[in-house]
Design a protein around this motif. Structure first.
Motif, PDB file in Angstrom:
ATOM      1  N   ASP A  72      -4.641  40.818 -17.798  1.00 13.52           N
ATOM      2  CA  ASP A  72      -4.959  42.229 -17.589  1.00 13.52           C
ATOM      3  C   ASP A  72      -6.269  42.277 -16.805  1.00 13.52           C
ATOM      4  O   ASP A  72      -7.298  41.791 -17.283  1.00 13.52           O
ATOM      5  N   PRO A  73      -6.273  42.848 -15.602  1.00 13.56           N
ATOM      6  CA  PRO A  73      -7.500  42.862 -14.779  1.00 13.56           C
ATOM      7  C   PRO A  73      -8.691  43.519 -15.452  1.00 13.56           C
ATOM      8  O   PRO A  73      -9.833  43.320 -15.008  1.00 13.56           O
ATOM      9  N   VAL A  74      -8.477  44.265 -16.517  1.00 14.26           N
ATOM     10  CA  VAL A  74      -9.588  44.914 -17.206  1.00 14.26           C
ATOM     11  C   VAL A  74     -10.574  43.878 -17.741  1.00 14.26           C
ATOM     12  O   VAL A  74     -11.751  44.184 -17.977  1.00 14.26           O
ATOM     13  N   GLY A  76     -11.959  41.674 -16.199  1.00 14.99           N
ATOM     14  CA  GLY A  76     -13.016  41.437 -15.225  1.00 14.99           C
ATOM     15  C   GLY A  76     -14.071  42.517 -15.126  1.00 14.99           C
ATOM     16  O   GLY A  76     -15.043  42.358 -14.380  1.00 14.99           O
ATOM     17  N   LEU A  77     -13.922  43.601 -15.855  1.00 14.68           N
ATOM     18  CA  LEU A  77     -14.871  44.712 -15.716  1.00 14.68           C
ATOM     19  C   LEU A  77     -16.289  44.345 -16.116  1.00 14.68           C
ATOM     20  O   LEU A  77     -17.256  44.889 -15.587  1.00 14.68           O
ATOM     21  N   GLN A  82     -19.463  39.514  -8.459  1.00 14.03           N
ATOM     22  CA  GLN A  82     -18.548  40.365  -7.714  1.00 14.03           C
ATOM     23  C   GLN A  82     -17.323  39.600  -7.241  1.00 14.03           C
ATOM     24  O   GLN A  82     -16.207  40.128  -7.235  1.00 14.03           O
ATOM     25  N   GLN A  85     -14.972  39.297 -10.133  1.00 13.73           N
ATOM     26  CA  GLN A  85     -14.355  40.594 -10.390  1.00 13.73           C
ATOM     27  C   GLN A  85     -13.185  40.847  -9.445  1.00 13.73           C
ATOM     28  O   GLN A  85     -12.092  41.261  -9.863  1.00 13.73           O
ATOM     29  N   GLU A  86     -13.409  40.607  -8.167  1.00 13.55           N
ATOM     30  CA  GLU A  86     -12.372  40.858  -7.175  1.00 13.55           C
ATOM     31  C   GLU A  86     -11.166  39.943  -7.373  1.00 13.55           C
ATOM     32  O   GLU A  86     -10.015  40.361  -7.206  1.00 13.55           O
ATOM     33  N   LEU A  88     -10.125  38.612 -10.254  1.00 11.59           N
ATOM     34  CA  LEU A  88      -9.390  39.045 -11.432  1.00 11.59           C
ATOM     35  C   LEU A  88      -8.599  40.330 -11.155  1.00 11.59           C
ATOM     36  O   LEU A  88      -7.458  40.484 -11.613  1.00 11.59           O
ATOM     37  N   LYS A  89      -9.199  41.240 -10.403  1.00 15.61           N
ATOM     38  CA  LYS A  89      -8.500  42.488 -10.077  1.00 15.61           C
ATOM     39  C   LYS A  89      -7.264  42.211  -9.219  1.00 15.61           C
ATOM     40  O   LYS A  89      -6.262  42.926  -9.323  1.00 15.61           O
ATOM     41  N   ALA A  90      -7.338  41.194  -8.376  1.00 14.55           N
ATOM     42  CA  ALA A  90      -6.216  40.881  -7.492  1.00 14.55           C
ATOM     43  C   ALA A  90      -5.147  40.030  -8.163  1.00 14.55           C
ATOM     44  O   ALA A  90      -4.112  39.733  -7.548  1.00 14.55           O
ATOM     45  N   GLY A  92      -3.719  40.536 -11.435  1.00 11.51           N
ATOM     46  CA  GLY A  92      -3.062  41.114 -12.594  1.00 11.51           C
ATOM     47  C   GLY A  92      -1.626  40.647 -12.710  1.00 11.51           C
ATOM     48  O   GLY A  92      -0.915  40.516 -11.716  1.00 11.51           O
TER      49      GLY A  92
END
Length: 282
Positions: A72-74, A76-77, A82, A85-86, A88-90, A92
């Motif tokens: 779950d990309p959350v 990485g919040l 940075q 974060q990017e 992990l967001k990419a 999911g």
């Protein structure tokens, strides 16, 4: 089929790898090295990790246990980095996890001895999958509890990046002169005799079946994921039978280069005529 776990905490990145894998905790209370679909190399790296890692395990080589990891990309919040974060967001969804081996150390040929039989099995396997990433510069092997473990098989089976040329690429020889275990004197013949008969169509089909469908969809030239899995089988099966005959272990020896012509062409022959030998003056 690989078991599936859910990532619960991102611990830290491993910056030694170009794809920025990370240490991650999961809901089964295990700790894993996670490789991400959102990394620059893309999902084919994960496909190679699964096929080669599972094949190595089935052949009796030590490779950390592989799992499917839901992310779950959350997660990485809260990451201050940075870049992490990017990534992990990419990434999911479904990613790949490998058992983290706590206390393991990177393989050093000066500190850890490998006998020719084990070395031959590793070199033969790397030749089969065309692994270009097991050199003395970057061994991609760990020593854990006194045993040798193989890791990082993302840079293998180069032919799957261009399937129209796969048959020709898979038929090429393997230059092992730069392999980290080449100086050991690997017993390739013994490895081929022991391992090649195990690489059957059935085994390769089972290994390819461990790759999740979503990492195989939409591959140009294939109308189904099963057809793509079959392509991996057809590339590896004939290679296993004959690759031992095409493994090169000796580095090409080149004569040392002399000084450039612009530096020497204008110089007179030595000894210079104006210089007398010691014997002439005595």
């Amino acid at each position: 089929m690989l078991s599936e776990v859910i990532a619960t905490r991102y611990v830290t990145p491993l910056r030694e790898g170009g794809s920025l894998p990370g240490i991650v905790e999961a809901d089964d209370l295990g700790t894993y090295v996670m490789k991400f679909t959102g990394a620059g190399q893309g999902r084919k790296t994960l496909v190679a990790e699964v096929i080669c890692g599972r094949l190595a395990q089935r052949l009796g080589l030590r490779v950390p246990r592989l799992v499917q990891m839901q992310l779950d990309p959350v997660i990485g919040l809260g990451e201050p980095d940075q870049e992490v974060q990017e990534l992990l967001k990419a990434s999911g969804g479904l990613n790949l996890g490998m058992d983290y081996l706590p206390g393991s150390i990177g393989f050093d040929p000066l500190a850890y001895q490998v006998d020719p039989v084990e070395a031959g099995r590793v070199v033969w396997f790397d030749a089969l999958i065309n692994n270009v990433d097991r050199s003395w510069r970057n061994p991609n092997m760990l020593v854990w509890h006194g045993d040798l473990w193989l890791i990082d098989h993302g840079a293998t089976m180069i032919w799957h990046h261009n399937w129209p040329t796969a048959a020709a690429a898979a038929a090429k020889p393997y230059n092992a002169s730069d392999h980290v275990l080449a100086p050991v004197g690997p017993d390739i013949a013994a490895a081929a005799a022991a391992l090649a008969p195990l690489v059957t169509e059935e085994l390769l089909t089972e290994v390819a079946a461990d790759v999740p469908d979503e990492w195989l969809v939409d591959e140009p030239g294939f109308d189904s994921t099963d057809a793509l899995r079959r392509a991996y089988v057809e590339a590896l099966l004939p290679r296993a039978a004959t690759i031992h005959e095409r493994i090169s272990l000796e580095a090409e020896v080149k004569a040392p280069a002399g000084p450039p012509g612009w530096l020497t062409d204008h110089l007179p022959e030595w000894p210079h005529k104006t210089h007398k030998k010691k014997s002439d003056s005595e």
